[in-house]
Design an enzyme around this catalytic site. Structure first.
Site, PDB file in Angstrom:
ATOM      1  N   LYS A   1      -2.437 -34.799  24.044  1.00  0.00           N
ATOM      2  CA  LYS A   1      -2.446 -36.081  25.210  1.00  0.00           C
ATOM      3  C   LYS A   1      -2.072 -37.327  24.562  1.00  0.00           C
ATOM      4  CE  LYS A   1      -4.968 -33.351  28.322  1.00  0.00           C
ATOM      5  NZ  LYS A   1      -5.806 -32.214  28.063  1.00  0.00           N
TER       6      LYS A   1
HETATM    7  C1  LIG Z   1      -5.525 -30.926  28.275  1.00  0.00           C
HETATM    8  C2  LIG Z   1      -5.496 -29.874  27.078  1.00  0.00           C
HETATM    9  C3  LIG Z   1      -5.208 -28.505  27.365  1.00  0.00           C
HETATM   10  C4  LIG Z   1      -4.672 -28.158  28.634  1.00  0.00           C
HETATM   11  O1  LIG Z   1      -3.246 -28.900  29.034  1.00  0.00           O
HETATM   12  P1  LIG Z   1      -2.549 -28.896  30.265  1.00  0.00           P
HETATM   13  O2  LIG Z   1      -1.443 -29.628  30.430  1.00  0.00           O
HETATM   14  O3  LIG Z   1      -3.636 -29.380  31.395  1.00  0.00           O
HETATM   15  O4  LIG Z   1      -2.412 -27.489  30.707  1.00  0.00           O
HETATM   16  C5  LIG Z   1      -5.150 -27.679  26.405  1.00  0.00           C
HETATM   17  N1  LIG Z   1      -5.871 -27.953  25.176  1.00  0.00           N
HETATM   18  C6  LIG Z   1      -6.364 -29.456  25.014  1.00  0.00           C
HETATM   19  C7  LIG Z   1      -6.857 -29.488  23.696  1.00  0.00           C
HETATM   20  C8  LIG Z   1      -6.307 -30.388  26.008  1.00  0.00           C
HETATM   21  O5  LIG Z   1      -6.834 -31.504  25.744  1.00  0.00           O
END
Ligand SMILES: *Cc1c(COP(=O)(O)O)cnc(C)c1O
Length: 459
Positions: free
Chosen positions: A111
């Protein structure tokens, strides 16, 4: 580039509007009115670019009059200078597949890749304005930390992060709650992630409230995040020099944002074969993509908490495509989902989805086993989310170059790692200090009025 809402394609919006508002007033999600499709010649010209330079090429066409090319270039360089790898991400061979490490940013999850950019977009937008923005965001663990790191200390902007109390890992929580910047507010909600997300959605649906605080959102439906995430699909494609085989990506999925970014890259002309939607036992997307059953069930807690989600907000963007860009039909489907808690995708539409997407569900025991097997065979420690992506390629056998998106650093989930391989997954040295820092957060009931009151008092 102009944008429309998935629930009303008549009105046009600018990137500024899309970025700051995140969710359209009609409840729909913003999408570009049309997309530029890269030719083979365009793609060839991207081949040897550094990550940040590739990002500039991919992202600029989405910006409209929000930022000029030179300023965008500076923003991107600044955003990616905080990563521990020069080229932001790293691609490694692990057994018969590739693992694309996306967790080298300040808060150890993918993220950061989008969020650092968003933080600097806000700063740029506010730099010569007499305006204050309040960000309110729900987190299943990783979004919050990434958003806080991107926004902390910036002028004329506050951030409120709602996380489900006691349902995220202590390392995830400490990465959010140990700072002491005055513009950061952490709230633990007595509820699960969907409750947090519903509170934020309800605030966005209340025009008088969100206008009164000039509220903005950075959750995974924000189009700017999707665009930023599409870059690493391009980048990893160019890193794999053997182009004789098709390329497939397996993506640990919750809100369908990250995997949708891969789909966006494909729509822009990147020759991706299949995107594998990998879920944990909260498998609504697996049931939807394998059987056409988008039926909401109760969320259960797993050792991959960032994927403990039932309603996958970004799925609406795919449903819009599957329903032939029919905004009225999409609005109806979304209303049905909200009221009845289900949507059955007919065979023809499912076939259309399966051209691009396949799916797999990985249960808790399989996650533990995968972490152990991969460690025993290859000495690589996968975090539980990444293990789900890795295992999905065992269930869905695809020929070609198979790339697993590694979405988090294993040290964010020490209990799961300990349980799997009896080892301590250590934090990178520069982050060790958070374990002893004092934490700051408030605990509030799952109650809309209480949250609104809290926010009003703090700003
Ligand atoms: C947010 C997250 C996901 C999921 O991603 P999306 O875009 O919501 O499908 C998967 N793995 C980790 C470690 C995350 O932080």
């Amino acid at each position: 580039m102009n944008y429309i809402s998935t629930r009303n394609s008549l009105n046009n919006f600018s990137f500024k509007n899309v970025f700051i508002k995140s969710l359209a007033d009609d409840g729909g999600l913003y999408i570009p009115k049309s997309l530029h499709k890269y030719t083979q010649k365009d793609l060839n010209s991207f081949e040897n670019l550094q990550y940040a330079d590739l990002a500039k090429k991919i992202i600029y066409p989405f910006m409209g009059d929000f930022v000029n090319e030179k300023d965008l270039s500076d923003i991107i360089d600044k955003s990616y200078s905080v990563f521990r790898k020069k080229n932001v991400v790293e691609l490694n061979r692990v057994g018969d597949r590739y693992v694309l490490e996306l967790f080298h940013g300040p808060t150890l999850a993918f993220k950061d890749v989008a969020m650092q950019l968003l933080g600097n977009f806000y700063e740029y937008y506010l730099s010569n304005k007499n305006e204050k923005i309040n960000i309110v965001v729900a987190t299943s663990g990783d979004t919050g930390a990434a958003a806080i790191d991107a926004i902390k200390g910036k002028k004329n902007i506050n951030i409120f992060v709602l996380h489900p109390h006691n349902r995220i890992s202590p390392v995830q929580r400490k990465l959010m709650t140990t700072g002491n910047e005055k513009n950061v507010f952490n709230v633990a909600i007595n509820g699960n992630f969907d409750d947090c997300q519903n509170l934020v959605k309800a605030m966005f649906a209340d025009k008088s409230f969100y206008s009164s605080i000039n509220m903005s959102g950075v959750n995974s439906i924000n189009w700017a995040r999707i665009v930023a995430q599409s870059v690493y699909y391009f980048y990893s494609f160019f890193l794999i020099k053997d182009r004789s085989k098709p390329i497939n990506f397996s993506v640990p999925t919750g809100n369908f944002g990250d995997v949708y970014a891969g789909y966006l890259a494909k729509k822009m002309g990147l020759p991706i074969n299949k995107l594998v939607v990998a879920t944990n036992q909260n498998d609504i997307l697996h049931r939807a993509i394998s059987k056409g059953e988008y039926t909401i069930e109760k969320v259960s807690e797993t050792i991959s908490p960032s994927m403990d989600i039932q309603l996958a907000s970004n799925f609406e963007r795919l449903l819009y495509d599957v329903n032939n860009h029919d905004d009225i039909k999409t609005a109806m489907v979304m209303k049905d989902i909200k009221e009845k808690g289900n949507y059955f995708i007919d065979k023809k539409k499912l076939e259309k989805i399966n051209v691009d997407f396949l799916s797999a569900r990985v249960d808790e025991e399989e996650v533990i086993k995968t972490i152990k097997n991969v460690y025993d065979s290859h000495k690589t420690i996968l975090d539980p989310h990444t293990a789900i992506g890795y295992n999905a390629f065992d269930k869905i056998k695809l020929k070609g170059n198979n790339v697993v998106l590694a979405t988090a650093h294993p040290c964010k989930f020490p209990d799961a790692i300990k349980k799997s391989i009896d080892q301590n997954a250590e934090l990178p040295k520069e982050l060790m200090f958070i374990m002893d820092e004092k934490e700051k957060y408030d605990i509030i009931d799952n109650n809309l009025d209480k949250i609104k009151k809290y926010i009003k008092e703090k700003i």
